[in-house]
Write an enzyme that holds these catalytic residues in place. Structure first.
Site, PDB file in Angstrom:
ATOM      1  N   ASP A 191       6.823  -2.030   2.339  1.00 53.06           N
ATOM      2  CA  ASP A 191       6.617  -0.738   1.696  1.00 53.06           C
ATOM      3  C   ASP A 191       7.940  -0.182   1.171  1.00 53.06           C
ATOM      4  O   ASP A 191       8.980  -0.276   1.830  1.00 53.06           O
ATOM      5  CB  ASP A 191       6.012   0.231   2.724  1.00 53.06           C
ATOM      6  CG  ASP A 191       5.716   1.590   2.144  1.00 53.06           C
ATOM      7  OD1 ASP A 191       4.781   1.685   1.339  1.00 53.06           O
ATOM      8  OD2 ASP A 191       6.423   2.552   2.496  1.00 53.06           O
ATOM      9  N   GLU A 245       6.965  -4.096  -2.319  1.00 55.46           N
ATOM     10  CA  GLU A 245       6.559  -2.983  -3.170  1.00 55.46           C
ATOM     11  C   GLU A 245       7.835  -2.518  -3.872  1.00 55.46           C
ATOM     12  O   GLU A 245       8.643  -1.785  -3.303  1.00 55.46           O
ATOM     13  CB  GLU A 245       5.952  -1.845  -2.354  1.00 55.46           C
ATOM     14  CG  GLU A 245       5.461  -0.717  -3.256  1.00 55.46           C
ATOM     15  CD  GLU A 245       5.170   0.584  -2.519  1.00 55.46           C
ATOM     16  OE1 GLU A 245       4.338   1.354  -3.003  1.00 55.46           O
ATOM     17  OE2 GLU A 245       5.798   0.835  -1.464  1.00 55.46           O
TER      18      GLU A 245
END
Length: 552
Positions: free
Chosen positions: A215, A274
């Site tokens: 993330d 990401e």
């Protein structure tokens, strides 16, 4: 725990995989508390196997106060009780592997929850303590330290700093939180932070995880001087040059260490980043052979349904990946983004967090037609594909959730002007004619977010019996993709076509044609129609907003 074998010896499975994102809270509820759980996912593994996906990516399933939908992690080595137990997760990973489906877990390295033991220790230890060095504590600016240490903004609105209170009740130091105030940022210059996350990787790889999704991967490292951001009026290039917390060069050493850990396991355990970056060359650096395996393609996700823009995005993506021999990834939506059928039915079909608003008109019939065409387009492009739960059902964004039931901090911190992301997180409709539509057992607590009554026409059970449904299209497309040697990773060649038609060849004789013009388009010479997102015209032409797979 011993290294768990992966389902097959193919070390390159990730280069062309179709990966299904599970948002656990909204997938399937087994115990009737209104919240999805891992037992619910286990009960739906036959559905996922029949759909034809090769891996599952789980949004965070760890213990969390849920200040940000689980992205505020309190313990990386356990499962939130709302979702089940660690033993349940191990069963899920194992049972999915038995069906040839790998599991990718979500790692959130930028921050932890404010109730994480490290942060609680830091608050208790006080200013100047060793425990606070794992985070970014600083005195404030101004005469009495009443101003944040710098001008960095939170991704959710407002300043990226929260002030603490000393034991005597007086205002104390500030701590950095690039997201919510319940998500303090970690200091990745600290060796304990690095060692902890490397151990977390081993913990989950030992339990059979096939990979990790990282993330906010480009925001983890910070300039220790914590300088102010340049004034936005200086232009985007000035803001991004030597940015104090985005795309810093020392990130690459972190991910090289992670790659060495992943490569020490059998079965190609993968790292998926990401990475939101406008510079394609800088983006590609994360995909060098000794760093991440793949990264999300946000340029394509945010691209409007316009032929020239789509073609440019595809070309730019493939060109960026080519020098590092990494496969591209394609994604139309996820747990943060307005659902595809809603977005494609609007006047502005692109996506930008800054322009999200309540009450934007949408034509769902048009959006659905385009989403069906986009499904065949993305599944035919070179590389791998991410499919967000409910996308295969053609679910729209839910835009009429009562405001007192919205839970996303994006909505709350905006003062109610940003609709937030709850609309794409509504629990799935599995069967039946009334809520909870098979999401929970009959007689259960209400789902954690309300489901629209008209979802009775969109249940998985109903669509499975309808050969013209979105679910049937996805099942047919994933089946054809698996059987077609030319699809997945590999080259593609554009065909000559009008500017409003995207047409390309994969391998020797597989063609994909997508018509974005306002009128029907002629098809290239072919021997068979393999699959179409909608009916062809009576004279065999391709209607507007329709895609087709052909045998040349």
């Amino acid at each position: 725990m011993a290294d768990t074998p992966q389902p097959e010896a193919d070390e390159n499975w990730w280069r062309g995989a179709v990966i299904y994102q599970v948002y656990p809270r909204s997938f399937a509820d087994s115990n009737g508390d209104g919240t999805g759980d891992l037992a619910g996912v286990r009960s739906r593994l036959p559905y996922l196997s029949a759909l034809g996906v090769g891996a599952l990516w789980f949004s965070p399933w760890y213990p969390s106060p849920m200040a940000d939908g689980g992205y505020d992690v309190a313990d990386y080595r356990d499962i939130d009780p709302a979702f089940g137990t660690l033993a349940e997760a191990e069963k899920l990973i194992s049972e999915a592997l038995a069906l040839g489906i790998r599991t990718i877990i979500d790692i959130v390295p930028n921050h932890v929850s404010a109730v994480h033991p490290w942060f609680r220790e830091a608050l208790a230890a006080g200013p100047g303590s060793a425990a606070r060095e794992r985070f970014w504590f600083r005195p404030g600016r101004g005469e009495h330290g009443e101003l944040p240490p710098n001008n960095w903004p939170s991704q959710f609105g407002g300043p990226a700093w929260t002030r603490t209170t000393n034991p005597d009740g007086t205002p104390g130091d500030w701590f950095l939180n690039l997201f919510d105030s319940e998500q303090p940022d970690l200091n990745w210059n600290h060796p304990e932070v690095r060692a902890e996350h490397e151990d977390i990787l081993r913990f989950w790889f030992d339990r059979g995880a096939g990979g990790v999704r990282i993330d906010s991967a480009a925001m983890v490292a910070k300039d220790p001087a914590l300088p102010d951001l340049p004034d936005p009026s200086a232009g985007a290039d000035a803001v991004l040059a030597d940015h104090p917390y985005v795309d810093r060069d020392d990130l690459h050493g972190i991910y090289r260490n992670w790659r060495r850990i992943a490569d020490s396991y059998d079965g190609a355990r993968i790292l998926v980043g990401e990475v939101w970056l406008p510079d394609a060359e800088r983006f590609a650096r994360y995909l060098r052979p000794d760093e991440m395996h793949t990264a999300f393609n946000f340029d394509f996700l945010a691209c409007p349904w316009e032929p020239a823009r789509l073609r440019t995005s595809i070309d730019t993506t493939l060109a960026a990946h080519a020098p590092v021999s990494a496969p591209a990834t394609w994604v139309l939506c996820n747990h943060d983004v307005t659902r595809t059928v809603t977005r494609y039915g609007r006047a502005d079909t692109g996506f930008d967090f800054a322009t999200k608003a309540f009450g934007v008109p949408t034509d769902l019939a048009l959006g659905t037609r385009r989403a069906r065409a986009a499904a065949l387009l993305t599944l035919a492009l070179p590389g791998s594909l991410y499919l967000y739960q409910g996308e295969e059902l053609g679910l729209p964004e839910v835009e009429d959730i009562p405001r007192d039931q919205l839970q996303d901090p994006m909505y709350l911190r905006s003062g109610g002007t940003d609709p937030g992301r709850d609309g794409c997180r509504v629990p799935l409709p599995w069967a039946g004619t009334a809520t909870p539509f098979g999401f929970s057992p009959e007689g259960s607590a209400a789902p954690w977010l309300p489901q629209p009554a008209d979802w009775s026409a969109r249940t998985a059970e109903l669509q499975a019996a309808d050969p013209d449904s979105m679910l049937s299209l996805y099942r047919a497309a994933l089946g054809a993709r698996a059987a077609e040697p030319a699809l997945g990773d590999g080259p593609m060649d554009w065909l000559d076509s009008s500017p409003e038609v995207l047409a390309f060849r994969r391998g020797g004789d597989f063609l994909c044609v997508v018509n974005l013009a306002g009128s029907p388009a002629d098809l290239p010479a072919h021997s068979a129609v393999l699959l179409a997102s909608g009916d062809l015209t009576d004279d065999g032409r391709l209607p507007s907003d329709t895609a087709v797979w052909l045998r040349a």
